[in-house]
Design an enzyme around this catalytic site. Structure first.
Site, short mmCIF file in Angstrom:
data_model
loop_
_atom_site.label_atom_id
_atom_site.label_comp_id
_atom_site.label_asym_id
_atom_site.label_seq_id
_atom_site.Cartn_x
_atom_site.Cartn_y
_atom_site.Cartn_z
N GLY A 89 108.69 49.86 53.13
CA GLY A 89 108.48 48.22 53.65
C GLY A 89 107.20 47.76 53.60
O GLY A 89 106.36 48.24 52.43
N ARG A 90 106.83 46.77 54.07
CA ARG A 90 105.33 46.04 54.00
C ARG A 90 104.34 46.80 54.83
O ARG A 90 103.04 46.43 54.48
CB ARG A 90 105.80 44.57 54.24
N GLU A 93 101.30 48.55 53.19
CA GLU A 93 100.14 47.58 52.70
C GLU A 93 99.16 47.65 53.73
O GLU A 93 97.73 47.79 53.37
CB GLU A 93 100.59 46.52 52.48
N CYS A 119 109.91 54.87 49.45
CA CYS A 119 109.77 53.57 49.18
C CYS A 119 108.24 53.21 48.99
O CYS A 119 107.42 54.00 48.19
CB CYS A 119 110.49 52.54 50.14
N HIS A 120 107.52 52.31 49.81
CA HIS A 120 106.14 51.83 49.63
C HIS A 120 105.50 52.90 50.44
O HIS A 120 104.12 52.90 50.77
CB HIS A 120 106.13 50.54 50.20
N TYR A 139 109.00 53.66 45.56
CA TYR A 139 109.53 52.40 45.12
C TYR A 139 108.78 52.17 43.81
O TYR A 139 107.71 52.24 43.55
CB TYR A 139 109.19 51.07 45.97
#
Length: 197
Positions: A89-90, A93, A119-120, A139
């Site tokens: 997900g975000r 970050e 993923c991330h 990802y």
């Protein structure tokens, strides 16, 4: 085998399925999962996001659930855990900007404990400087970051040493199965129950 203690690092707008599904699946087979987020306490929540793949150049993001944390980040000692889960997900970050998150991740690699990331999530692993020499996936948009961190890219779910990686939540069945194998989790199925006629 008795259940293991597993740490999961999450944050606001982490991917809903990549948090909820492994959190529940690991508990369903007898493991204890503690979900933590920097600057949040036990009982507080993070907001999740659902990433959907509809044929566009990237995912469509919609609001997910409120996910309740089981512990405050300051309450946990990574040395007391058997394994780590880093969803995507975000959230990765900004989570990769927390020294305590990177230190926790480094502990699991230095101690050669099982780590599952999807993923991330590998953005955090790259920032922690632990990917050199691994064969892994993430990802696809994260590929340049993880390759720059020293890994070799593969397109599918893979286990390399202590690390299991997948590209996104559609990989869950294989990703979770490989993580359970790495944990040494045994699942036995008995004979089908007889049904009354």
């Amino acid at each position: 085998m008795t259940g293991q203690q597993i740490l999961m690092i999450v944050g606001d707008f982490g991917e809903d399925y990549e948090i909820m599904v492994p959190f529940q699946a690991l508990q369903a087979v007898g493991h204890e999962v503690h979900a933590v987020c920097p600057d949040r306490e036990s009982g507080e929540s993070v907001k999740t996001a659902i990433h959907d793949f509809r044929g566009d150049q990237t995912y469509l993001e919609t609001r997910g659930h409120n996910f309740e944390l089981t512990h405050g980040f300051d309450e946990v000692d990574p040395a007391e855990y058997d394994a780590l889960v880093v969803p995507g997900g975000r959230a990765p970050e900004y989570l990769r900007g927390y020294d305590e998150v990177l230190d926790a991740v480094r502990h699991f690699f230095e101690a050669d404990k099982p780590v599952a990331s999807i993923c991330h999530g590998p953005q955090i692993l790259a920032a922690a400087g632990v990917l050199d020499g691994y064969e892994m996936t993430a990802y696809p948009a994260v590929r340049p970051e993880v390759e720059a961190a020293g890994c070799s890219w593969v397109d599918g779910v893979t286990t390399d040493g202590n690390l299991v990686t997948g590209q996104a939540w559609p990989d869950h069945p294989e990703w979770i199965a490989q993580f359970l194998d790495l944990l040494g989790t045994e699942i036995e199925h008995g004979p089908a129950a007889a049904t009354a006629d």
